[in-house]
Design an enzyme around this catalytic site. Sequence first.
Site, PDB file in Angstrom:
ATOM      1  CB  VAL A 130      -0.977   0.000   1.198  1.00 31.06           C
ATOM      2  CG1 VAL A 130      -1.847   1.254   1.170  1.00 31.06           C
ATOM      3  CG2 VAL A 130      -1.854  -1.245   1.168  1.00 31.06           C
ATOM      4  CE  LYS A 146      -8.304  -5.675   6.802  1.00 28.71           C
ATOM      5  NZ  LYS A 146      -7.267  -5.097   5.953  1.00 28.71           N
ATOM      6  CD  GLU A 191     -13.671   6.150   1.728  1.00 29.94           C
ATOM      7  OE1 GLU A 191     -14.234   7.213   1.928  1.00 29.94           O
ATOM      8  OE2 GLU A 191     -14.240   5.046   1.865  1.00 29.94           O
ATOM      9  CB  VAL A 241     -14.275  -0.417   5.062  1.00 29.79           C
ATOM     10  CG1 VAL A 241     -15.406  -1.351   4.650  1.00 29.79           C
ATOM     11  CG2 VAL A 241     -14.073  -0.449   6.568  1.00 29.79           C
ATOM     12  CD  GLU A 289      -1.272 -11.567   2.683  1.00 31.15           C
ATOM     13  OE1 GLU A 289      -0.069 -11.802   2.897  1.00 31.15           O
ATOM     14  OE2 GLU A 289      -1.669 -10.579   2.046  1.00 31.15           O
ATOM     15  CG  ASP A 336     -10.283  -8.577   5.897  1.00 31.34           C
ATOM     16  OD1 ASP A 336      -9.340  -7.780   6.037  1.00 31.34           O
ATOM     17  OD2 ASP A 336     -11.140  -8.464   5.003  1.00 31.34           O
ATOM     18  CE  LYS A 345     -11.544  -5.186   4.714  1.00 34.47           C
ATOM     19  NZ  LYS A 345     -11.396  -6.128   3.556  1.00 34.47           N
ATOM     20  N   GLY A 376      -5.812  -4.627  -2.979  1.00 34.57           N
ATOM     21  CA  GLY A 376      -4.808  -4.489  -4.026  1.00 34.57           C
ATOM     22  C   GLY A 376      -4.094  -3.155  -3.911  1.00 34.57           C
TER      23      GLY A 376
END
Lengths: 435, 435
Positions: A16, A107, A131, A134, A191, A202, A206, A304
Site C-alpha cells: 500500500v 482496519k 477511507e 474498508v 496470503e 477481516d 470492517k 490491491g
Amino acid sequence: MNAQRVKIGIVGLGVVGMGVARALRRNRAVIRARAGAGVDVRWAAEVDRKRLAASGLPPECCTGDYRAVLSDPEVQIVVEVVGGTGVAREVVLGALRAGKHVVTANKALLAKHWPEVFTLAHERGCAVGFEASVMAGVPVIRGLQEGLAGNAVQSLFGILNGTTNFVLTRMARGLEFDAALAEAREKGLAEADASLDIDGHDAAQKLAILGSISTGKWLPPSDVAREGIGHVERYDIAEAREQFGYALRLLAVFKDRGDRVEARVHPTFVPLSHPLAAVENEFNALLVNGDTAGPITFSGRGAGERPAASGVVSDIVNIARSLHQSGGRMTYVPMRPSAERALVIPLDEVQSKFYLRFSVVDRPRVLAFLAGALGERDVSIATCHQRGRSETGGAVPVVVVTHAARGGAIREALAEIDGRADFVKRKTVAIRIEE
Amino acid sequence: MNAQRVKIGIVGLGVVGMGVARALRRNRAVIRARAGAGVDVRWAAEVDRKRLAASGLPPECCTGDYRAVLSDPEVQIVVEVVGGTGVAREVVLGALRAGKHVVTANKALLAKHWPEVFTLAHERGCAVGFEASVMAGVPVIRGLQEGLAGNAVQSLFGILNGTTNFVLTRMARGLEFDAALAEAREKGLAEADASLDIDGHDAAQKLAILGSISTGKWLPPSDVAREGIGHVERYDIAEAREQFGYALRLLAVFKDRGDRVEARVHPTFVPLSHPLAAVENEFNALLVNGDTAGPITFSGRGAGERPAASGVVSDIVNIARSLHQSGGRMTYVPMRPSAERALVIPLDEVQSKFYLRFSVVDRPRVLAFLAGALGERDVSIATCHQRGRSETGGAVPVVVVTHAARGGAIREALAEIDGRADFVKRKTVAIRIEE
C-alpha cells in the site's frame, strides 16, 4: 506552514505504501488542482532499505525510524500503512499527540482501538482519514459519514472480503475449497496464511468500523458474531442453487434494532436475484438501507495496491484541501466518538430462515423425527427435499429450508438431532438465508 | 452565531422541499449527533399558502417571499428547492451574495450556470452542496469530489434518468413505448410532460455536472451530444437481446481523451453481463473508472421525495458540522472553478461498435450494396443477420453489428443507403454499443 505545499510522511513502504507513493507521483497535477495545494512526500519511513531504495524517493526523504517523521514540525499529515496493531498504534497515536493529521488503511487497529484513536483525534483537533480501511478505493466511509449523513441507517449487507468471495465464486463453478483457495493464492488474492480472511476476521473488523459509524457507538470487532467459510462444502452451494435459487456469500450483516444491533459475519445464502449475488470473484460490495435514501449499493475492488492507494490518496487530498482553505491552521473534528458501546443481540436471538442439510439413514420415520425436533422449538419447515434413496441403508442427504426461526432454536434442535447416532451419520450443515 | 444551533431557510415546498422538512423532523436526533449541532428551520418560503400550512412548520417560520430568507442574518444555509433556472437562480446567487451557504437539488441551474455559481461561492467563501442534483440520495457527487479525489477519472457510464430506464425495462418485457410510458406516469415516475426525461435533457444536465467535476473544467449541458428514447422500437430491443445478448439503456457516457472529452447521452446497447444491464426499472447507477481505484459502481433510487431529501439533508448536515467545528465562522471553498471549458469531441469522430437495422427489399445483391456502402467508409461488419424471407418481395429486416467505426462514417453510409428508395423501405435504425 506554507498552505501552498502540504508535507506528508509515509510510514511503511509495503504494497500500500508503495502504491501511495506511485499514485501521488502519477496524479500530481490532478491532486494539485483538487487540493488547491501541492502534496510533497517529506519522509518515507521503512526498516527495509531495499524498499526505500525502490520507492524512487530522494535519499534525504528516507529514514528507517518513524520517529523522525513524528518529530518533524513540517509534516502535517502522517500516513500509517504499516499494518497490524503494534508499531502502527504507536505511529497513529504519536502523530495525533504531535498534532498531526492521520491517514490510515488499518482496519485492525481502528476497529480494536476506535475510542482511543478518535478521542485523541478529537482532543487534538486532528483529522483521521480511513477511507481505505474498508473496501479500499470504494468510498463507503465517506458515503456513510457524509453522503448519507441525513439518514438513520437501518441495515448494512456487505461482501467485505475479496479472498473469500473469490473462493466461493470458484466453488460455485465446481472447484473444491482447497483448489479454489490455491487459485486465489496463485492470483495474489490470498496470503500464505489466509486464516484472517477465511475465518471472517477481516470482514468482522470492517463491519465493526461500518457499524460504529452507523450507530455513533463503538462496535468492537470481538462483539461481531463470526463464522468463516473453511468448512463450506461444494455440495451445499450446488444444491441450494439448483433446488432453491440461492448463491452463497460470506455476508457481513448489520441491523439497527433500536436499543440493540445485529452484527454478524457468516456464510449466507441470498437469492440469485439479490444485488449481492451478482458480485463475483474478488469484488466487494456494500448495500446500505437508509431510512431516507432507500437501498444504496457501492461496489468495486476492495483490495490491491492501486485500490488501497486510491482510498489513502483521496483522504490525503481532502485533508490537504482543508488545510489549504484554512491557511494551514485547520482544526478538524470529524467525529466525537460516543463513550457508549453498541449492544449486540446474541446470535441465538437473531431470526433467519435456515438451510439445513441432514445426513440421515434412509428409513421410515426419520423425517418425522427431524420435523418433530424442529417443531418442538417452533421451527417450521418451508421446503423439504430428499436427494435420491440409499439402496444400502446408508446415509442420504435431506435438505430443508425453514421459515424464520431463532438461532437458538435451531442450535438446540440440531444438538438433539445430531445426538441421535442411530439416525444421523454426520453433523448437520446449517446456513442462514437473507432475502 | 450560535454554533450549537444552525438555522436554515427552505425556499420551495414542492415534493423535495416537503421531503426535506419531514426528514429533518424524523431524524432530528441522528442529525444532531452527526452535525454536533441542532438544525432549525428558521424559514420556509413558498407562494402556495396551502403547502405552507401542510408543512407542519409554525406560522412565524412561514413566508411567501424568499427575500425574507435571504435578508435574515440568522440564516446560515439556504436550501433552494424551487427548481428551474428563473427564481431559483435569484435565490442561489442572492444567498451567496449575502454570504450564506447554499444547498440545492437543481441540476438544470447548476449545469447551465456552473461558472457563475461556483465563482461567486468561491469569492464569498461559501459552500454549495448539490449532492441531490445527480442520482438524488446516492452519494455520487461526494464520491467523485472527495471519495475518488486521488484519481484521474478515465470514464463515466451512467443510468442517470429513472423514467427512461423504467420505460426501457418495460419495453424489454414486451410493452410498446407508449404503454410503458403510460405505466411510468401511473406509478408517479413520469411527469405529464415527460419530454425532459424522454429526450435525454435531464440525463445530459446530470452528465454535465459529473463531467465538470471530473475534468475540473466546465462541461456545458448544451455541449453534451444527446439523443432520446422516443423513437426506440421494441423490435430492436428484442432482436438485440436474442441475437447478440445486449440490453438497451439510455447511457450517459463521459470519457477523458486527454485534451478533449467524449460527452454523450443516447440509447446504447450493453452486454447482458455488464453491471449496468442489471440496473432495472427506476433505479439509477453510475460506473466510474478511476485510474487508481479501478471500476467503482454506485446505485440506488435516483428520484422521489425521500431519496432527493436524503441528498439535500446530508449536505445540510455536512455544512452544519463544519460550521459547528469552526464556531460558526467557517470559510469553505469547495472548488475553484476553472475558467476553461471542456472541449467535447464531435459525435462524428467518436468510435463505437454499431447495431444497424436495415429495412430492405429481399433481393439478391442488396447485402452487397449495404456492405459496399459501409466498407467504402472503413466500416467493417462483425455479424449480419437476416430475419426470415419475404415471399411477397416486401421489406425484410437485416441486422448488422459493426466493428468499431467513426460516427461520421456511419452517418455518411446511412445517408447513401437510406437514399436508395428502390432497395430501402424505411430509415435505418442505428444504435451505439458499449462493452
